[in-house]
Design an enzyme around this catalytic site. Structure first.
Site, PDB file in Angstrom:
ATOM      1  N   LYS A   1       0.828  -1.214   0.000  1.00 44.75           N
ATOM      2  CA  LYS A   1       0.000   0.000   0.000  1.00 44.75           C
ATOM      3  C   LYS A   1       0.863   1.266   0.000  1.00 44.75           C
ATOM      4  O   LYS A   1       0.657   2.166  -0.803  1.00 44.75           O
ATOM      5  CB  LYS A   1      -0.926   0.023   1.239  1.00 44.75           C
ATOM      6  CG  LYS A   1      -1.866  -1.163   1.331  1.00 44.75           C
ATOM      7  CD  LYS A   1      -2.759  -1.077   2.555  1.00 44.75           C
ATOM      8  CE  LYS A   1      -2.011  -1.137   3.886  1.00 44.75           C
ATOM      9  NZ  LYS A   1      -1.269  -2.398   4.111  1.00 44.75           N
TER      10      LYS A   1
ATOM     11  N   ARG B   1      -9.249   0.872   8.923  1.00 40.06           N
ATOM     12  CA  ARG B   1      -8.815  -0.480   9.275  1.00 40.06           C
ATOM     13  C   ARG B   1      -9.873  -1.213  10.073  1.00 40.06           C
ATOM     14  O   ARG B   1      -9.662  -2.365  10.448  1.00 40.06           O
ATOM     15  CB  ARG B   1      -7.550  -0.388  10.128  1.00 40.06           C
ATOM     16  CG  ARG B   1      -6.263  -0.593   9.352  1.00 40.06           C
ATOM     17  CD  ARG B   1      -5.165  -0.554  10.378  1.00 40.06           C
ATOM     18  NE  ARG B   1      -3.951  -1.208  10.001  1.00 40.06           N
ATOM     19  CZ  ARG B   1      -2.950  -0.649   9.341  1.00 40.06           C
ATOM     20  NH1 ARG B   1      -3.057   0.557   8.880  1.00 40.06           N
ATOM     21  NH2 ARG B   1      -1.838  -1.318   9.126  1.00 40.06           N
TER      22      ARG B   1
ATOM     23  N   ARG C   1      11.742  -5.403   4.384  1.00 38.55           N
ATOM     24  CA  ARG C   1      11.356  -3.976   4.306  1.00 38.55           C
ATOM     25  C   ARG C   1      12.337  -3.096   5.068  1.00 38.55           C
ATOM     26  O   ARG C   1      12.766  -3.419   6.159  1.00 38.55           O
ATOM     27  CB  ARG C   1       9.947  -3.781   4.870  1.00 38.55           C
ATOM     28  CG  ARG C   1       9.561  -2.301   4.946  1.00 38.55           C
ATOM     29  CD  ARG C   1       8.083  -2.066   4.950  1.00 38.55           C
ATOM     30  NE  ARG C   1       7.414  -2.520   6.159  1.00 38.55           N
ATOM     31  CZ  ARG C   1       6.094  -2.418   6.354  1.00 38.55           C
ATOM     32  NH1 ARG C   1       5.322  -1.900   5.408  1.00 38.55           N
ATOM     33  NH2 ARG C   1       5.555  -2.847   7.467  1.00 38.55           N
TER      34      ARG C   1
ATOM     35  N   ARG D   1      11.591  -1.408  10.756  1.00 41.17           N
ATOM     36  CA  ARG D   1      10.542  -1.061  11.710  1.00 41.17           C
ATOM     37  C   ARG D   1      10.464  -2.106  12.818  1.00 41.17           C
ATOM     38  O   ARG D   1      10.459  -3.299  12.528  1.00 41.17           O
ATOM     39  CB  ARG D   1       9.184  -0.978  10.997  1.00 41.17           C
ATOM     40  CG  ARG D   1       8.930   0.384  10.367  1.00 41.17           C
ATOM     41  CD  ARG D   1       7.709   0.405   9.503  1.00 41.17           C
ATOM     42  NE  ARG D   1       6.536  -0.249  10.089  1.00 41.17           N
ATOM     43  CZ  ARG D   1       5.347  -0.302   9.505  1.00 41.17           C
ATOM     44  NH1 ARG D   1       5.170   0.260   8.315  1.00 41.17           N
ATOM     45  NH2 ARG D   1       4.332  -0.903  10.074  1.00 41.17           N
TER      46      ARG D   1
ATOM     47  N   ARG E   1       0.053  -8.924  13.616  1.00 39.60           N
ATOM     48  CA  ARG E   1      -0.588  -7.944  12.733  1.00 39.60           C
ATOM     49  C   ARG E   1      -1.451  -8.640  11.682  1.00 39.60           C
ATOM     50  O   ARG E   1      -2.490  -8.116  11.275  1.00 39.60           O
ATOM     51  CB  ARG E   1       0.471  -7.054  12.082  1.00 39.60           C
ATOM     52  CG  ARG E   1       1.014  -6.013  13.081  1.00 39.60           C
ATOM     53  CD  ARG E   1       2.363  -5.484  12.682  1.00 39.60           C
ATOM     54  NE  ARG E   1       2.353  -4.813  11.400  1.00 39.60           N
ATOM     55  CZ  ARG E   1       3.362  -4.830  10.541  1.00 39.60           C
ATOM     56  NH1 ARG E   1       4.466  -5.486  10.821  1.00 39.60           N
ATOM     57  NH2 ARG E   1       3.267  -4.187   9.408  1.00 39.60           N
TER      58      ARG E   1
HETATM   59  P1  ADP Z   1       1.392  -1.820   7.678  1.00 41.42           P
HETATM   60  O1  ADP Z   1       0.882  -1.270   6.400  1.00 41.42           O
HETATM   61  O2  ADP Z   1       2.715  -2.459   7.587  1.00 41.42           O
HETATM   62  O3  ADP Z   1       0.427  -2.690   8.397  1.00 41.42           O
HETATM   63  P2  ADP Z   1       1.032   0.826   8.918  1.00 41.42           P
HETATM   64  O4  ADP Z   1       2.179   1.736   8.840  1.00 41.42           O
HETATM   65  O5  ADP Z   1      -0.151   1.128   8.072  1.00 41.42           O
HETATM   66  O6  ADP Z   1       1.611  -0.641   8.701  1.00 41.42           O
HETATM   67  O7  ADP Z   1       0.515   0.746  10.418  1.00 41.42           O
HETATM   68  C1  ADP Z   1       1.405   0.455  11.480  1.00 41.42           C
HETATM   69  C2  ADP Z   1       0.657   0.443  12.799  1.00 41.42           C
HETATM   70  O8  ADP Z   1       0.084   1.744  13.031  1.00 41.42           O
HETATM   71  C3  ADP Z   1      -0.514  -0.509  12.880  1.00 41.42           C
HETATM   72  O9  ADP Z   1      -0.117  -1.826  13.243  1.00 41.42           O
HETATM   73  C4  ADP Z   1      -1.357   0.152  13.973  1.00 41.42           C
HETATM   74  O10 ADP Z   1      -0.804  -0.059  15.244  1.00 41.42           O
HETATM   75  C5  ADP Z   1      -1.185   1.632  13.650  1.00 41.42           C
HETATM   76  N1  ADP Z   1      -2.212   2.131  12.707  1.00 41.42           N
HETATM   77  C6  ADP Z   1      -1.991   2.688  11.489  1.00 41.42           C
HETATM   78  N2  ADP Z   1      -3.150   3.024  10.888  1.00 41.42           N
HETATM   79  C7  ADP Z   1      -4.136   2.668  11.752  1.00 41.42           C
HETATM   80  C8  ADP Z   1      -5.558   2.740  11.718  1.00 41.42           C
HETATM   81  N3  ADP Z   1      -6.210   3.258  10.659  1.00 41.42           N
HETATM   82  N4  ADP Z   1      -6.247   2.270  12.781  1.00 41.42           N
HETATM   83  C9  ADP Z   1      -5.609   1.753  13.846  1.00 41.42           C
HETATM   84  N5  ADP Z   1      -4.282   1.645  13.948  1.00 41.42           N
HETATM   85  C10 ADP Z   1      -3.531   2.102  12.916  1.00 41.42           C
HETATM   86  P1  ADP Z   2       2.204  -1.876   3.161  1.00 42.09           P
HETATM   87  O1  ADP Z   2       2.188  -0.365   3.163  1.00 42.09           O
HETATM   88  O2  ADP Z   2       0.983  -2.457   2.525  1.00 42.09           O
HETATM   89  O3  ADP Z   2       2.465  -2.448   4.517  1.00 42.09           O
HETATM   90  P2  ADP Z   2       4.751  -1.614   1.740  1.00 42.09           P
HETATM   91  O4  ADP Z   2       4.442  -0.697   0.602  1.00 42.09           O
HETATM   92  O5  ADP Z   2       5.493  -1.059   2.877  1.00 42.09           O
HETATM   93  O6  ADP Z   2       3.405  -2.338   2.244  1.00 42.09           O
HETATM   94  O7  ADP Z   2       5.514  -2.883   1.133  1.00 42.09           O
HETATM   95  C1  ADP Z   2       6.034  -3.904   1.983  1.00 42.09           C
HETATM   96  C2  ADP Z   2       7.431  -4.313   1.499  1.00 42.09           C
HETATM   97  O8  ADP Z   2       7.306  -5.003   0.266  1.00 42.09           O
HETATM   98  C3  ADP Z   2       8.359  -3.142   1.220  1.00 42.09           C
HETATM   99  O9  ADP Z   2       9.654  -3.529   1.565  1.00 42.09           O
HETATM  100  C4  ADP Z   2       8.231  -2.906  -0.280  1.00 42.09           C
HETATM  101  O10 ADP Z   2       9.428  -2.360  -0.836  1.00 42.09           O
HETATM  102  C5  ADP Z   2       7.984  -4.308  -0.793  1.00 42.09           C
HETATM  103  N1  ADP Z   2       7.064  -4.369  -1.951  1.00 42.09           N
HETATM  104  C6  ADP Z   2       5.983  -3.599  -2.191  1.00 42.09           C
HETATM  105  N2  ADP Z   2       5.352  -3.987  -3.331  1.00 42.09           N
HETATM  106  C7  ADP Z   2       6.049  -5.053  -3.795  1.00 42.09           C
HETATM  107  C8  ADP Z   2       5.899  -5.916  -4.939  1.00 42.09           C
HETATM  108  N3  ADP Z   2       4.893  -5.765  -5.824  1.00 42.09           N
HETATM  109  N4  ADP Z   2       6.807  -6.900  -5.084  1.00 42.09           N
HETATM  110  C9  ADP Z   2       7.790  -7.081  -4.183  1.00 42.09           C
HETATM  111  N5  ADP Z   2       7.986  -6.308  -3.091  1.00 42.09           N
HETATM  112  C10 ADP Z   2       7.127  -5.300  -2.908  1.00 42.09           C
END
Ligand code: ADP
Ligand code: ADP
Ligand code: ZN
Length: 211
Positions: A13, A88, A123, A156, A167
Site C-alpha cells: 500500500k 482499518r 522492508r 521497523r 498484525r
Molecule cells: P502496515 O501497512 O505495515 O500494516 P502501517 O504503517 O499502516 O503498517 O501501520 C502500522 C501500525 O500503526 C498498525 O499496526 C497500527 O498499530 C497503527 N495504525 C496505522 N493506521 C491505523 C488505523 N487506521 N487504525 C488503527 N491503527 C492504525
Molecule cells: P504496506 O504499506 O501495505 O504495509 P509496503 O508498501 O510497505 O506495504 O511494502 C512492503 C514491502 O514489500 C516493502 O519492503 C516494499 O518495498 C515491498 N514491496 C511492495 N510492493 C512489492 C511488490 N509488488 N513486489 C515485491 N515487493 C514489494
C-alpha cells in the site's frame, strides 16, 4: 481522485501510494507514518500510541479518526487524496462515510500470506521521510540510505517476526471485513499483487482508467 488503499500489512500500500501521489499530484495520508513521526518526536500522541504499534495492535478508532479528520481538512486535500492504512475497522469506515468525502474508490491489494512474509522481512524504511524500500525487491540506490533525503534506512520494530504474525491476525479479524463492506457499496476494485512493484502499478493504472 480519491483513493482508499486496503490490504494486509506488506501488501504494498505505502509503495503504491507514493507512486500514485506523484502521478496524480495528490497527497498521501498514511496514519502509520503520521503516528510513527509522533512516536519519534515523543509527543503526547506518540506516547499514547507507541504501545499499540509495538504490539501490532490497532490504535483506538477515536484517536485515528481525530488525526485523519484534521488532516483531511487541510487545503491540499481539496483536489483529492490517497488514504494509506485507513480505514482499518468498520467503525473507521463508517466515520469516513459520515464525513461526506464525495466519490472515492477502494483499491483492495491482495497477496498470499507467504509473500507477505518475504516482503515485510526485507522492508526498510527511511527514518525521516517514511519512504519504503526492500533489500532485494526495491533496493535504494545506495545500500542503507534513502534516495530522496539521504537519511539512514531502518527496520521497523513491528516488522519483527512475532509482531508480523500478530498484525496478520489483527488484519484478518478487524480489517478484512472491510472488503465486503466496500464491495456492497460498489466501491471495491480488486488488485492482485503477485508480481513486481511495476506490475502492480500497471494493474492499478489499468483499473483506474476503466473506472
Ligand atoms: P502496515 O501497512 O505495515 O500494516 P502501517 O504503517 O499502516 O503498517 O501501520 C502500522 C501500525 O500503526 C498498525 O499496526 C497500527 O498499530 C497503527 N495504525 C496505522 N493506521 C491505523 C488505523 N487506521 N487504525 C488503527 N491503527 C492504525
Ligand atoms: P504496506 O504499506 O501495505 O504495509 P509496503 O508498501 O510497505 O506495504 O511494502 C512492503 C514491502 O514489500 C516493502 O519492503 C516494499 O518495498 C515491498 N514491496 C511492495 N510492493 C512489492 C511488490 N509488488 N513486489 C515485491 N515487493 C514489494
Ligand atoms: Zn527519506
Amino acid at each position: 481522485m480519491k483513493i482508499i488503499l486496503l490490504g494486509p500489512p506488506g501488501a504494498g500500500k505505502g509503495t503504491q501510494a507514493e507512486l500514485l501521489a506523484e502521478r496524480y499530484g495528490i497527497p498521501t495520508i498514511s496514519t502509520g507514518n503520521m503516528i510513527r513521526a509522533e512516536v519519534r518526536e515523543g509527543t503526547p500522541l506518540g506516547q499514547k500510541t507507541k504501545q499499540y504499534i509495538d504490539e501490532g495492535q490497532l490504535v483506538p478508532d477515536e484517536i485515528i479518526m481525530a488525526i485523519v479528520e484534521s488532516r483531511l481538512a487541510k487545503p491540499d486535500c481539496e483536489g483529492g487524496f490517497i488514504l494509506d492504512g485507513i480505514p482499518r475497522t468498520i467503525p473507521q469506515a463508517q466515520a469516513l462515510d459520515e464525513m461526506d468525502l464525495g466519490d472515492y474508490v477502494v483499491l483492495n491489494i491482495s497477496v498470499a500470506d507467504e509473500e507477505i512474509l518475504n516482503r515485510l522481512g526485507g522492508r526498510r524504511v527511511c527514518g525521516k521521510c517514511g519512504a519504503t524500500y526492500h533489500v532485494t525487491f526495491n533496493p535504494p540506490k545506495t545500500e542503507g540510505v534513502c534516495n530522496t533525503c539521504g537519511d539512514a534506512l531502518i527496520i521497523r520494530p513491528d516488522d519483527a517476526k512475532e509482531t508480523i504474525q500478530k498484525r496478520l491476525e489483527v488484519y484478518h479479524a478487524q480489517t478484512e471485513p472491510l472488503v465486503s463492506y466496500y464491495e456492497k457499496a460498489g466501491k471495491l476494485i480488486n488488485i492482485l499483487s503477485e508480481g513486481s512493484v511495476e506490475e502492480t502499478t500497471a494493474a492499478i493504472q489499468t483499473a483506474l482508467e476503466v473506472k
